[in-house]
Design a protein around this motif. Structure first.
Motif, PDB file in Angstrom:
ATOM      1  N   TYR A 179       8.092  -8.452   4.736  1.00  0.00           N
ATOM      2  CA  TYR A 179       6.973  -9.082   4.016  1.00  0.00           C
ATOM      3  C   TYR A 179       5.638  -8.404   4.308  1.00  0.00           C
ATOM      4  O   TYR A 179       4.699  -8.546   3.529  1.00  0.00           O
ATOM      5  N   SER A 180       5.554  -7.652   5.372  1.00  0.00           N
ATOM      6  CA  SER A 180       4.342  -6.862   5.640  1.00  0.00           C
ATOM      7  C   SER A 180       4.100  -5.835   4.552  1.00  0.00           C
ATOM      8  O   SER A 180       2.972  -5.367   4.365  1.00  0.00           O
ATOM      9  N   LEU A 181       5.163  -5.481   3.806  1.00  0.00           N
ATOM     10  CA  LEU A 181       5.076  -4.429   2.782  1.00  0.00           C
ATOM     11  C   LEU A 181       5.111  -4.963   1.354  1.00  0.00           C
ATOM     12  O   LEU A 181       4.857  -4.216   0.404  1.00  0.00           O
ATOM     13  N   ILE A 182       5.442  -6.243   1.169  1.00  0.00           N
ATOM     14  CA  ILE A 182       5.642  -6.789  -0.177  1.00  0.00           C
ATOM     15  C   ILE A 182       4.297  -6.976  -0.884  1.00  0.00           C
ATOM     16  O   ILE A 182       3.414  -7.658  -0.362  1.00  0.00           O
ATOM     17  N   PRO A 183       4.116  -6.371  -2.065  1.00  0.00           N
ATOM     18  CA  PRO A 183       2.822  -6.504  -2.748  1.00  0.00           C
ATOM     19  C   PRO A 183       2.615  -7.895  -3.337  1.00  0.00           C
ATOM     20  O   PRO A 183       3.565  -8.663  -3.519  1.00  0.00           O
ATOM     21  N   GLN A 184       1.369  -8.196  -3.613  1.00  0.00           N
ATOM     22  CA  GLN A 184       1.018  -9.439  -4.297  1.00  0.00           C
ATOM     23  C   GLN A 184       1.252  -9.249  -5.792  1.00  0.00           C
ATOM     24  O   GLN A 184       0.601  -8.422  -6.428  1.00  0.00           O
ATOM     25  N   VAL A 185       2.207 -10.004  -6.336  1.00  0.00           N
ATOM     26  CA  VAL A 185       2.533  -9.906  -7.759  1.00  0.00           C
ATOM     27  C   VAL A 185       2.513 -11.301  -8.375  1.00  0.00           C
ATOM     28  O   VAL A 185       2.326 -12.301  -7.685  1.00  0.00           O
ATOM     29  N   GLU A 186       2.707 -11.347  -9.689  1.00  0.00           N
ATOM     30  CA  GLU A 186       2.707 -12.632 -10.390  1.00  0.00           C
ATOM     31  C   GLU A 186       3.906 -13.492 -10.013  1.00  0.00           C
ATOM     32  O   GLU A 186       3.789 -14.702  -9.823  1.00  0.00           O
ATOM     33  N   THR A 187       5.074 -12.834  -9.908  1.00  0.00           N
ATOM     34  CA  THR A 187       6.324 -13.584  -9.829  1.00  0.00           C
ATOM     35  C   THR A 187       7.290 -12.935  -8.841  1.00  0.00           C
ATOM     36  O   THR A 187       7.482 -11.717  -8.870  1.00  0.00           O
ATOM     37  N   LYS A 234       5.693  -9.082 -16.950  1.00  0.00           N
ATOM     38  CA  LYS A 234       5.124  -9.517 -15.662  1.00  0.00           C
ATOM     39  C   LYS A 234       5.436  -8.530 -14.544  1.00  0.00           C
ATOM     40  O   LYS A 234       6.450  -7.838 -14.566  1.00  0.00           O
ATOM     41  N   ASP A 235       4.519  -8.482 -13.560  1.00  0.00           N
ATOM     42  CA  ASP A 235       4.794  -7.772 -12.318  1.00  0.00           C
ATOM     43  C   ASP A 235       5.717  -8.650 -11.476  1.00  0.00           C
ATOM     44  O   ASP A 235       5.410  -9.818 -11.214  1.00  0.00           O
ATOM     45  N   VAL A 236       6.818  -8.064 -11.025  1.00  0.00           N
ATOM     46  CA  VAL A 236       7.866  -8.834 -10.355  1.00  0.00           C
ATOM     47  C   VAL A 236       8.322  -8.105  -9.091  1.00  0.00           C
ATOM     48  O   VAL A 236       8.372  -6.876  -9.059  1.00  0.00           O
ATOM     49  N   VAL A 237       8.648  -8.864  -8.053  1.00  0.00           N
ATOM     50  CA  VAL A 237       9.388  -8.352  -6.905  1.00  0.00           C
ATOM     51  C   VAL A 237      10.641  -9.210  -6.753  1.00  0.00           C
ATOM     52  O   VAL A 237      10.561 -10.441  -6.779  1.00  0.00           O
ATOM     53  N   VAL A 238      11.788  -8.549  -6.614  1.00  0.00           N
ATOM     54  CA  VAL A 238      13.058  -9.251  -6.389  1.00  0.00           C
ATOM     55  C   VAL A 238      13.318  -9.327  -4.887  1.00  0.00           C
ATOM     56  O   VAL A 238      13.320  -8.302  -4.198  1.00  0.00           O
ATOM     57  N   VAL A 239      13.519 -10.541  -4.391  1.00  0.00           N
ATOM     58  CA  VAL A 239      13.805 -10.772  -2.974  1.00  0.00           C
ATOM     59  C   VAL A 239      15.266 -11.191  -2.839  1.00  0.00           C
ATOM     60  O   VAL A 239      15.651 -12.267  -3.301  1.00  0.00           O
ATOM     61  N   ALA A 240      16.086 -10.318  -2.235  1.00  0.00           N
ATOM     62  CA  ALA A 240      17.483 -10.647  -1.966  1.00  0.00           C
ATOM     63  C   ALA A 240      17.574 -11.226  -0.559  1.00  0.00           C
ATOM     64  O   ALA A 240      17.205 -10.573   0.421  1.00  0.00           O
TER      65      ALA A 240
END
Length: 263
Positions: free
Chosen positions: A55-63, A167-173
């Motif tokens: 999470y130190s690397l995860i960008p701030q995105v919409e979703t 949308k800007d998205v990050v997938v968290v597995a």
């Protein structure tokens, strides 16, 4: 409202204690190239440090699309929650526009699978911490079926909705690695699984999981992140690895891998 099922067990229910733990684990330097990740979901005292490195690397995105395994057996084989999610840090809304854009060929709208499931819940306070003071939304998907075909269909649903909504998205597995093995054996077996993930070859990954009879609980969600990342021509990097034995000596441990996918 999806109320916390494991606050006070997997992570502190007290806001000050939870914030102190998150501050200890997360050194926030976001990388905008990160489009997906693998993060563990054990109690924070055991896996929080590895999750924090992710999470130190995860960008701030919409979703954030959070995909986790179904440990309880309740609900639909692939279940999507549309309730508002509550943690000690406050409420998080589900991105209903993104949900509506999903074809829902395999994904069911079902709250039952989420009611007591911890694998998605433990990711949410980390997302709240890195997005403190700004709005974001989640799309929580719980996978009871985790075979390769199902993972491909779930990933396609996410890709379709992303393209339709823009949308800007990050997938968290959400997944831990091997469970309840001597530390040395756990590390040896996890190394093989991690190498398969880093290869970005999904069929090879499944072959390793099945051949080893690996006790990796969220292999389906990991495959979803790999397929999504392959579509966006991303590469995988291991950012942290640990076992529960790093926290306290024990005869049998659980392994935790933190992986990011960069496009």
């Amino acid at each position: 409202m999806r109320r916390p099922a494991v606050a006070g067990m997997f992570y502190p229910s007290n806001v000050e204690s939870l914030m102190a733990m998150l501050r200890e684990f997360v050194d926030y330097h976001p990388d905008d190239s990160v489009i997906a990740c693998v993060s563990p979901h054990a109690g924070y005292v055991y896996s929080g440090r590895t999750a924090g490195r992710v999470y130190s690397l995860i960008p701030q995105v919409e979703t954030y699309v959070i995909v986790g395994p179904n440990h309880t057996g309740y609900g639909s084989p692939v279940a999507l929650s549309t309730d508002t999610w509550l943690t000690p840090l406050g409420e998080v809304e589900v991105d209903t526009e993104f949900v509506e854009a999903m074809p829902k060929k395999i994904v069911d709208l079902d709250e039952t699978a989420h009611r007591f499931e911890h694998s998605l819940e433990v990711q949410v306070p980390f997302l709240q911490y890195i997005n403190m003071g700004r709005n974001f939304k989640i799309v929580p998907i719980c996978m009871g079926m985790q075979d390769e075909e199902t993972a491909r269909e779930v990933a396609e649903e996410i890709i379709t909705a992303k393209e339709e909504t823009g949308k800007d998205v990050v997938v968290v597995a959400s997944s831990d690695m091997h469970h309840y093995l001597p530390d040395e054996e756990c590390r040896r077996r996890d190394k093989v699984v991690i190498e398969a993930i880093l290869s970005m070859d999904v069929s090879k990954f499944y072959d390793v999981i099945y051949r080893m009879q690996a006790s990796v609980c969220g292999y389906g969600p990991i495959a979803v992140a790999m397929i999504y990342s392959n579509y966006h021509k991303a590469i995988a990097e291991l950012v942290d690895y640990s076992t529960s034995g790093d926290v306290e000596p024990m005869a049998e441990v659980v392994g935790y891998a933190g992986i990011v996918f960069r496009a």
